[in-house]
Design an enzyme around this catalytic site. Structure first.
Site, short mmCIF file in Angstrom:
data_model
loop_
_atom_site.label_atom_id
_atom_site.label_comp_id
_atom_site.label_asym_id
_atom_site.label_seq_id
_atom_site.Cartn_x
_atom_site.Cartn_y
_atom_site.Cartn_z
N TYR A 213 -71.62 9.64 -60.25
CA TYR A 213 -71.37 9.19 -58.68
C TYR A 213 -72.13 7.95 -58.88
CZ TYR A 213 -69.67 13.61 -57.22
OH TYR A 213 -68.94 14.89 -56.81
N HIS B 167 -60.87 17.83 -58.61
CA HIS B 167 -62.17 18.23 -58.52
C HIS B 167 -62.49 19.59 -58.17
CE1 HIS B 167 -65.92 15.54 -57.46
NE2 HIS B 167 -66.54 16.74 -57.07
N ASP C 169 -62.77 10.17 -57.83
CA ASP C 169 -61.75 11.08 -56.51
C ASP C 169 -62.77 11.39 -55.61
OD1 ASP C 169 -63.22 13.18 -57.57
OD2 ASP C 169 -61.40 14.22 -58.15
#
Ligand SMILES: Cc1cc2nc3c(=O)[nH]c(=O)nc-3n(C[C@H](O)[C@H](O)[C@H](O)COP(=O)(O)O)c2cc1C
Length: 497
Positions: A235, A355, A263
């Site tokens: 991230y 995800h 995403d």
């Protein structure tokens, strides 16, 4: 050394001290910055917060986030009175269920792990793990998509020996499957992600380490065997110096692939998780709820993710390429347009992923997107392209799912919840069993399909005509449906109406 008496005098928002792992911290100035809101810290003001802190923070989070003058020192152990922990009825029931789990040899498929996990996980953990976004259409579609693809098996091919080993980003893997990153492993098991690392090392499977693991990155790498390949999920932090340090540290420690999550500029609304915030709060926390500026509606997911940079764009890719030599993979691609941009940006691959249904609801499944994406990539260079991998994740529970994705052009497949629930239910042994189940299923299905190795899996072995049709009757997936927990509506506090 600070006495517990002194610490307890700092129990308000004007002066808030907490104890974590026997050390005392002054978090007064941090209350408003805490990604999870100030309410949860204030609940532990003047007290030991270790038990609440541990499962949802990497071990060093508090040390790294507070300047050194806020590290006040050690708790004087002679002043600590042993608190007799009151075990709630719900917890007693949970422990009784854990004791009555089916023995591991009765676990026959990945759904079985989920069924056990659903019953034995603490409510908060189940809510965080099982939740998906909005109406949870995509999480169910992820599963259903596999059932719209049918096999066209070949016969009489001497399938005495079948081999499902492969390489993923140049690394040997005993399964055409890798462990996808799922955050906060300690919510569900005290050893958290280490269960995956150890089992993966023994069985030659590759684990993707999440940025938001409960165990620290180094703990996980230290638990790996000397040459065990590991990937890292990233991230991207608003503060790029933190990201750069993290990525370069990972590379130095031998990580073999960087999966940048693309995403999740903002985390999806996961209502099962969000509702959990209201459960189990004691009276003190209720008072805090009424304080102005306290966010009440954020579950675990949002609480831990506010550092993620929503400004991330294609312009950042050259920078990532300049800071690392690891292969870079974009995790969370859905369209041929973006697949082509990724190829042109010079990254080494993409993961077709939504995800696990946790981001944009009613987005299509990775499996469905695979068809369009492979078609366009075939027009842009060699196929399969040795320098550009196409992975798929979401909803994979059976080796037959894996074989369908590979036949349609995927390089390998990621599994998140399947392995997560395996370790929540049975620790490291559960993950080992999950690998064994997948191996056995692969062997049988490859024989029945007439493929002796993964190269022999070709598009002609599947009928994917129905995949892109979003209507049509398919048989119910009873195992999945029996553990899928429907969303529920808001409840009145006092049930008497
Ligand atoms: C509890 C949980 C936590 C997750 N955490 C992350 C994460 O931190 N970063 C990320 O890129 N993906 C995360 N994912 C998504 C997984 O990497 C993967 O895309 C997804 O789980 C695949 O679907 P499956 O669970 O049906 O196998 C998470 C998924 C779950 C279920």
């Amino acid at each position: 050394m600070l006495s517990t008496q002194t610490i307890s005098e700092h129990a308000s928002k004007d002066s808030c001290w907490i104890i974590v792992h026997g050390k005392v911290y002054d978090v007064t100035g941090f209350l408003d910055e805490h990604p999870g809101g100030s309410k949860i810290i204030l609940k532990y003001a003047g007290k030991d917060a270790t038990e609440a802190y541990e499962p949802i923070h990497p071990p060093n989070a508090i040390i790294d986030n507070l300047s050194t003058e806020k590290h006040l020192g050690d708790v004087d152990p002679s002043t600590v009175t042993k608190v007799v922990k009151v075990i709630s009825e719900a917890e007693k029931q949970r422990q009784a269920l854990i004791a009555k789990r089916p023995p591991l040899d009765e676990i026959l498929n990945l759904h079985d792990f989920e069924a056990v996990a659903k019953l034995i996980l603490p409510d908060k953990a189940w809510a965080y793990y099982s939740s998906a976004s909005d109406d949870e259409i995509t999480i169910r579609e992820n599963r259903a998509a596999y059932q719209r693809v049918w096999f066209r098996p070949r016969i009489l091919r001497d399938v005495t020996v079948v081999d499902w080993s492969t390489t993923i980003l140049g690394q040997k893997s005993n399964l055409p499957v890798y462990i996808s990153a799922t955050a906060l492993g300690k919510l569900g098991h005290p050893d958290g992600e280490l269960n995956l690392t150890r089992a993966a090392g023994k069985h030659g499977v590759i684990q993707m380490i999440p940025t938001l693991a409960s165990c620290s990155f180094d703990e996980i790498v230290d638990a790996a065997l000397p040459n065990q390949p590991l990937f890292l999920q990233l991230y991207v932090n608003r503060d790029r110096t933190i990201t750069k340090r993290y990525v370069q540290h990972a590379e130095k420690r031998g990580v073999k692939g960087l999966f940048i999550t693309v995403d999740a500029p903002q985390l999806g609304r996961r209502e099962k998780d969000m509702r959990m915030k209201f459960v189990g709060d004691d009276a003190g926390a209720k008072v805090q709820e009424n304080m102005s500026g306290v966010k009440k509606d954020e579950g675990v997911a949002r609480a831990i993710s506010s550092f993620i940079d929503p400004s991330l764009s294609w312009k950042d890719i050259p920078w990532f390429r300049s800071i690392t030599n690891m292969p870079i993979i974009l995790k969370g691609v859905s369209t041929p347009e973006d697949a082509v941009l990724a190829l042109e940006a010079g990254v080494q691959g993409i993961v077709l992923s939504n995800h696990g249904g946790r981001q944009l609801d009613t987005s299509r499944s990775g499996l469905e997107n695979l068809i369009d994406i492979v078609n366009v990539l075939k027009t842009r260079g060699p196929w399969p392209n040795p320098n550009f991998s196409v992975f798929v994740d979401g909803g994979v529970r059976r080796a037959s799912d894996v074989l369908k994705a590979l036949a349609l052009g995927a390089s390998a497949v990621g599994i998140g919840r399947g392995f997560l629930y395996a370790f929540c239910s049975y620790g490291e042994a559960g993950v080992e069993k999950a690998f064994k189940i997948l191996g056995d299923e692969l062997e049988m299905n490859m024989r029945l399909l007439g493929a002796r190795n993964l190269k022999e899996l070709v598009p002609e072995m599947v009928d994917a005509n129905a995949l892109q049709a979003h209507v049509g009757a398919t048989p119910r997936d009873n195992l999945f449906d029996s553990t899928y927990q429907p969303l529920r509506l808001a409840e009145f506090k006092a049930a008497k109406l």
